[in-house]
Design a protein around this motif. Structure first.
Motif, PDB file in Angstrom:
ATOM      1  N   ALA A   1      -8.575  12.116   7.860  1.00  0.00           N
ATOM      2  CA  ALA A   1      -9.224  11.151   6.978  1.00  0.00           C
ATOM      3  C   ALA A   1      -8.241  10.594   5.961  1.00  0.00           C
ATOM      4  CB  ALA A   1     -10.415  11.818   6.274  1.00  0.00           C
ATOM      5  N   SER A   2      -7.343  11.448   5.437  1.00  0.00           N
ATOM      6  CA  SER A   2      -6.353  10.970   4.478  1.00  0.00           C
ATOM      7  C   SER A   2      -5.380   9.996   5.132  1.00  0.00           C
ATOM      8  CB  SER A   2      -5.605  12.152   3.872  1.00  0.00           C
ATOM      9  OG  SER A   2      -4.947  12.895   4.894  1.00  0.00           O
ATOM     10  N   ALA A   3      -5.023  10.266   6.386  1.00  0.00           N
ATOM     11  CA  ALA A   3      -4.115   9.353   7.077  1.00  0.00           C
ATOM     12  C   ALA A   3      -4.777   8.008   7.323  1.00  0.00           C
ATOM     13  CB  ALA A   3      -3.655   9.965   8.394  1.00  0.00           C
ATOM     14  N   ARG A   4      -6.073   8.029   7.692  1.00  0.00           N
ATOM     15  CA  ARG A   4      -6.779   6.768   7.884  1.00  0.00           C
ATOM     16  C   ARG A   4      -6.877   6.003   6.579  1.00  0.00           C
ATOM     17  NH1 ARG A   4      -9.910   9.959  11.503  1.00  0.00           N
ATOM     18  NH2 ARG A   4     -11.333  10.500   9.808  1.00  0.00           N
ATOM     19  N   ALA A   5      -7.103   6.706   5.472  1.00  0.00           N
ATOM     20  CA  ALA A   5      -7.161   6.035   4.182  1.00  0.00           C
ATOM     21  C   ALA A   5      -5.816   5.408   3.835  1.00  0.00           C
ATOM     22  CB  ALA A   5      -7.593   7.021   3.087  1.00  0.00           C
ATOM     23  N   GLY A   6      -4.751   6.125   4.173  1.00  0.00           N
ATOM     24  CA  GLY A   6      -3.425   5.574   3.914  1.00  0.00           C
ATOM     25  C   GLY A   6      -3.170   4.316   4.719  1.00  0.00           C
ATOM     26  N   ARG A   7      -3.615   4.312   5.985  1.00  0.00           N
ATOM     27  CA  ARG A   7      -3.429   3.116   6.798  1.00  0.00           C
ATOM     28  C   ARG A   7      -4.261   1.965   6.265  1.00  0.00           C
ATOM     29  NH1 ARG A   7      -3.762   6.541  11.372  1.00  0.00           N
ATOM     30  NH2 ARG A   7      -5.843   5.747  11.836  1.00  0.00           N
ATOM     31  N   ARG A   8      -5.465   2.253   5.779  1.00  0.00           N
ATOM     32  CA  ARG A   8      -6.273   1.170   5.222  1.00  0.00           C
ATOM     33  C   ARG A   8      -5.621   0.596   3.982  1.00  0.00           C
ATOM     34  NH1 ARG A   8     -10.667   4.591   6.721  1.00  0.00           N
ATOM     35  NH2 ARG A   8     -10.732   5.488   4.655  1.00  0.00           N
TER      36      ARG A   8
ATOM     37  N   ALA B   1     -13.508  -4.401   5.191  1.00  0.00           N
ATOM     38  CA  ALA B   1     -13.022  -3.027   5.323  1.00  0.00           C
ATOM     39  C   ALA B   1     -13.711  -2.066   4.361  1.00  0.00           C
ATOM     40  CB  ALA B   1     -11.509  -2.984   5.110  1.00  0.00           C
ATOM     41  N   ARG B   2     -14.565  -2.560   3.475  1.00  0.00           N
ATOM     42  CA  ARG B   2     -15.284  -1.693   2.528  1.00  0.00           C
ATOM     43  C   ARG B   2     -16.646  -1.322   3.098  1.00  0.00           C
ATOM     44  NH1 ARG B   2     -16.205  -4.662  -2.767  1.00  0.00           N
ATOM     45  NH2 ARG B   2     -17.076  -6.149  -1.277  1.00  0.00           N
ATOM     46  N   SER B   3     -16.649  -0.558   4.153  1.00  0.00           N
ATOM     47  CA  SER B   3     -17.913  -0.207   4.794  1.00  0.00           C
ATOM     48  C   SER B   3     -18.701   0.773   3.938  1.00  0.00           C
ATOM     49  CB  SER B   3     -17.651   0.411   6.173  1.00  0.00           C
ATOM     50  OG  SER B   3     -18.860   0.845   6.761  1.00  0.00           O
ATOM     51  N   ALA B   4     -20.017   0.583   3.953  1.00  0.00           N
ATOM     52  CA  ALA B   4     -20.908   1.497   3.227  1.00  0.00           C
ATOM     53  C   ALA B   4     -21.345   2.667   4.086  1.00  0.00           C
ATOM     54  CB  ALA B   4     -22.138   0.742   2.732  1.00  0.00           C
TER      55      ALA B   4
ATOM     56  N   TYR C   1     -30.126  -2.250  -1.269  1.00  0.00           N
ATOM     57  CA  TYR C   1     -29.407  -1.730  -0.117  1.00  0.00           C
ATOM     58  C   TYR C   1     -27.927  -2.110  -0.207  1.00  0.00           C
ATOM     59  CZ  TYR C   1     -28.127  -1.335   4.847  1.00  0.00           C
ATOM     60  OH  TYR C   1     -27.522  -1.032   6.032  1.00  0.00           O
ATOM     61  N   PRO C   2     -27.008  -1.136  -0.335  1.00  0.00           N
ATOM     62  CA  PRO C   2     -25.590  -1.484  -0.497  1.00  0.00           C
ATOM     63  C   PRO C   2     -24.972  -2.127   0.731  1.00  0.00           C
ATOM     64  CG  PRO C   2     -25.859   0.896  -0.270  1.00  0.00           C
ATOM     65  CD  PRO C   2     -27.230   0.323  -0.416  1.00  0.00           C
ATOM     66  N   GLY C   3     -25.476  -1.802   1.927  1.00  0.00           N
ATOM     67  CA  GLY C   3     -24.925  -2.412   3.126  1.00  0.00           C
ATOM     68  C   GLY C   3     -25.103  -3.919   3.144  1.00  0.00           C
ATOM     69  N   ALA C   4     -26.215  -4.413   2.618  1.00  0.00           N
ATOM     70  CA  ALA C   4     -26.437  -5.855   2.564  1.00  0.00           C
ATOM     71  C   ALA C   4     -25.509  -6.510   1.544  1.00  0.00           C
ATOM     72  CB  ALA C   4     -27.895  -6.140   2.211  1.00  0.00           C
ATOM     73  N   ARG C   5     -25.326  -5.877   0.399  1.00  0.00           N
ATOM     74  CA  ARG C   5     -24.457  -6.455  -0.631  1.00  0.00           C
ATOM     75  C   ARG C   5     -23.022  -6.607  -0.121  1.00  0.00           C
ATOM     76  NH1 ARG C   5     -23.482  -6.937  -6.175  1.00  0.00           N
ATOM     77  NH2 ARG C   5     -25.644  -6.402  -6.680  1.00  0.00           N
ATOM     78  N   LEU C   6     -22.483  -5.562   0.484  1.00  0.00           N
ATOM     79  CA  LEU C   6     -21.101  -5.629   0.957  1.00  0.00           C
ATOM     80  C   LEU C   6     -20.945  -6.678   2.053  1.00  0.00           C
ATOM     81  CD1 LEU C   6     -20.196  -1.823   1.065  1.00  0.00           C
ATOM     82  CD2 LEU C   6     -19.516  -3.515  -0.641  1.00  0.00           C
ATOM     83  N   LEU C   7     -21.938  -6.803   2.921  1.00  0.00           N
ATOM     84  CA  LEU C   7     -21.827  -7.756   4.015  1.00  0.00           C
ATOM     85  C   LEU C   7     -21.885  -9.195   3.505  1.00  0.00           C
ATOM     86  CD1 LEU C   7     -23.356  -7.307   7.479  1.00  0.00           C
ATOM     87  CD2 LEU C   7     -23.446  -9.535   6.412  1.00  0.00           C
ATOM     88  N   PHE C   8     -22.801  -9.482   2.592  1.00  0.00           N
ATOM     89  CA  PHE C   8     -22.897 -10.847   2.063  1.00  0.00           C
ATOM     90  C   PHE C   8     -21.681 -11.187   1.197  1.00  0.00           C
ATOM     91  CE2 PHE C   8     -27.639 -10.250   2.657  1.00  0.00           C
ATOM     92  CZ  PHE C   8     -27.703 -11.120   3.736  1.00  0.00           C
ATOM     93  N   GLU C   9     -21.141 -10.215   0.483  1.00  0.00           N
ATOM     94  CA  GLU C   9     -19.907 -10.469  -0.260  1.00  0.00           C
ATOM     95  C   GLU C   9     -18.757 -10.784   0.683  1.00  0.00           C
ATOM     96  OE1 GLU C   9     -20.597  -7.760  -4.311  1.00  0.00           O
ATOM     97  OE2 GLU C   9     -19.396  -6.995  -2.643  1.00  0.00           O
TER      98      GLU C   9
END
Length: 477
Positions: A105-112, A138-141, A248-256
Motif C-alpha cells: 500500500a505504501s508503494a502504491r501511495a508513492g507511485r500515486r 485519482a482521489r477515490s472514496a 455522499y462523498p463519492g458523488a462529490r469527488l466525481l462531480f468535482e
C-alpha cells in the motif's frame, strides 16, 4: 572454400529442469550484456552452435530470432548474425525498472504521488504527470484493494453475506447455464439484458410508484457509473451541482473531477433544504439527492420539499438524480414512493442497485430515465463500456414462457422479501441490549431509519436461515 572464423562462447552448464531454449537464450543475452560478446561481433553459425552444445538447430534458430526481435542481434540471410551496435538495455537505463513483486500500500501511495506531476525540484522524469482532471479522479472514496470476508459489524451499505441463499443461487446459475445458446455469445444490448429490464420496470412500478417501461431502464455496473455518465452528458466545466451537506462523498469527488462547482445545500429533518439551494445556486444544472433516506442522516425528503425541488428543476431546466440506495430496508409499512413518481416533466433520473441488497460482487445497478434522455444515455454507454456481461444479469431474471412477463429469480425475490424482517429483528435486539446496559437512558430508535443489516452475526440476532427449494427461508435446526 572459405570458412568464417569460429567464435568459442563459454556457456554455463544448464540447470536441471530448465528448458534448453530458455537456458541458451539467457546465456547468450548475459554474454552480450557483460561484454563477452562485443558490439558488432559475429556469432557462430547456428549449425555449429547447435552441434557444439548438443541442441537442435531449431532451438538455436528460435533463440536467435528472440534476441533479434528484442534488439540484441542484427543480420540477414547469407551474412550471419551480429551483436547489435546499440543494446536495448542501454536505452532503458534511465527508465524505472518495473516491480517484480506485488506492490504494498505504501508503494502504491508513492507511485500515486509520483504520478501527480513534476517533483518539487522540477525533475519531470520523476513520473508521468496526470492532468488536472486525472488528479481529481485519482482521489477515490472507495477501497481499491477490496474488502475481506467476513467483514466487521455495522459496515454501511453492506448486506450480510452469511445469510445469502447461496444454494438457491447456485441452482439458478446451473439452470441458466443449461439454457444457454449461441445467441448469448454475440454482442449484447448497450441498454442491458431486455428480460432483466422488464423485471426491474415491473418492480419499480409496484414498489416505487414509477410509471415506466423496460425502454426507460438502462442496466449499468453501479450507481457511480450513472453519476459519471450524467456528469459527462449534462455538465460542462464550471457548471454548478447541488449536493446534500452532509452527503455522499463519492458523488462529490466525481462531480468535482468533472469540473463542476459544488453547492453544498444543508439538510434538516425534512431532507435537503430547497429554499437554501435556491439562494446558494439558483441556476445550477444538476441536483443529486437521496430522497428515500438521506445519506447519512436518514430523514426522508418531505412532500413539500419534493414538489419544490421538481418546480425548481422545471423552471431552470435542471436535472435531478435520485439515488434510491436502500429503500428495501424499511421496518414499518411499504417503501415510500420515489421522487420520480411525481415527475411529470421528465427531469428526474432514478437509480438503484442490487449490489447492496444481494452481494457487492454482483455489480448490477439500473437507471430509470426520462424518455428524451434514454437515447443519449444509451449511446454514451455504448461508447464508454459497450455492453455489460450477461451472466449475472440472466441469473437475476426468472425464466418465463414466451409471451409472459419476466420477473426476478427466486434468490433475488427471497432476499428482497426477507431483508427488512431480518434487519428489523437485529435492530430490535440491539435496542434491547442498549436498554439493559443503560436503563436510565433508554435508546430511542427511529421507526424508519435502517443502518443496513450488520454483516457479523451477534447473539441477539435472529438465527441463520437457509434457502428452501421454493426460494423461501427456513430455520436451521
Amino acid at each position: 572454400m572459405r570458412r568464417a572464423t569460429e567464435i568459442d562462447i563459454a556457456l554455463n552448464a544448464r540447470p536441471d529442469g530448465m528448458p534448453l531454449q530458455r537456458w541458451l537464450y539467457g546465456e547468450l543475452r548475459a554474454a552480450i550484456l557483460d561484454g563477452r560478446l562485443a558490439r558488432g561481433a559475429r556469432l557462430p553459425a547456428t549449425r555449429d552452435l547447435a552441434a557444439r552444445h548438443r541442441v537442435s538447430r531449431g532451438t538455436v534458430l528460435g533463440v536467435f530470432a528472440q534476441l533479434a526481435a528484442e534488439g540484441y542481434l542484427s543480420g540477414a540471410v547469407g551474412r550471419g548474425s551480429f551483436v547489435a551496435s546499440e543494446l536495448p538495455d542501454v536505452r532503458l537505463e534511465s527508465a524505472p525498472a518495473p516491480a517484480s513483486e506485488p506492490a504494498s500500500a505504501s508503494a502504491r501511495a508513492g507511485r500515486r504521488a509520483a504520478s501527480a506531476g513534476p517533483s518539487a525540484d522540477g525533475d519531470t522524469n520523476a513520473g508521468i504527470g496526470l492532468s488536472a482532471r486525472g488528479r481529481l479522479l485519482a482521489r477515490s472514496a472507495f477501497a481499491v484493494e477490496g474488502r475481506t470476508f467476513p467483514s466487521r459489524a455495522f459496515r454501511p451499505s453492506q448486506p450480510d453475506l452469511q445469510l445469502f441463499p447461496f444454494a438457491l443461487w447456485a441452482r439458478v446459475a446451473a439452470r441458466r447455464s443449461r439454457q444457454s445458446n449461441r445467441s448469448m455469445l454475440a454482442d449484447g444490448e448497450a441498454q442491458g439484458y431486455a428480460p432483466l429490464r422488464e423485471a426491474i420496470a415491473a418492480h419499480v412500478r409496484v414498489t416505487r410508484g414509477i410509471a415506466c417501461s423496460a425502454d426507460h431502464v438502462a442496466i449499468v455496473g453501479s450507481v457511480q457509473q450513472v453519476l459519471d455518465l450524467s456528469a459527462r452528458l449534462w455538465l460542462d466545466p464550471g457548471d454548478t451541482v447541488w449536493l446534500e451537506d452532509p452527503g455522499y462523498p463519492g458523488a462529490r469527488l466525481l462531480f468535482e473531477a468533472a469540473g463542476a462547482r459544488i453547492a453544498a445545500v444543508p439538510v434538516d429533518t425534512n431532507g435537503i433544504d430547497v429554499a437554501a439551494g435556491r439562494q446558494l445556486a439558483p441556476h445550477a444544472r444538476l441536483a443529486y439527492v437521496t430522497a428515500g433516506r438521506q445519506a447519512p442522516l436518514g430523514p426522508a425528503l418531505s412532500l413539500e420539499r419534493r414538489l419544490a425541488l421538481l418546480d425548481w428543476a422545471h423552471t431552470h431546466r435542471a436535472l435531478v438524480i435520485e439515488d434510491d440506495y436502500d429503500s428495501e430496508y424499511r421496518f414499518e409499512g411499504r417503501p415510500l414512493a420515489a421522487l420520480k413518481s411525481l415527475d411529470n416533466a421528465g427531469h428526474v433520473v432514478y437509480c438503484g442497485t442490487f449490489s447492496k441488497l444481494l452481494f457487492p460482487a454482483l455489480r448490477i445497478a439500473y437507471a430509470v430515465l426520462p424518455e428524451r434522455l434514454v437515447e443519449p444515455f444509451v449511446a454514451a454507454l455504448s461508447l464508454t463500456s459497450r455492453h455489460v456481461p450477461l451472466d449475472h444479469r440472466r441469473r437475476c431474471t426468472r425464466s418465463s414462457p414466451k409471451g409472459t412477463r419476466a420477473g426476478m429469480c427466486g434468490a433475488c425475490a427471497s432476499c428482497m422479501a426477507s431483508a427488512p424482517g431480518r434487519c428489523a429483528k437485529r435492530r430490535a435486539g440491539i435496542g434491547r441490549a442498549c436498554s439493559r446496559c443503560r436503563p436510565s437512558s433508554p435508546v430511542s430508535m427511529r421507526p424508519r431509519s435502517c443502518p443496513k443489516a450488520p454483516t457479523m452475526r451477534s447473539p441477539l440476532a435472529s438465527p441463520p436461515k437457509r434457502a428452501s427449494r421454493r426460494g423461501h427461508y427456513r430455520r436451521t435446526r
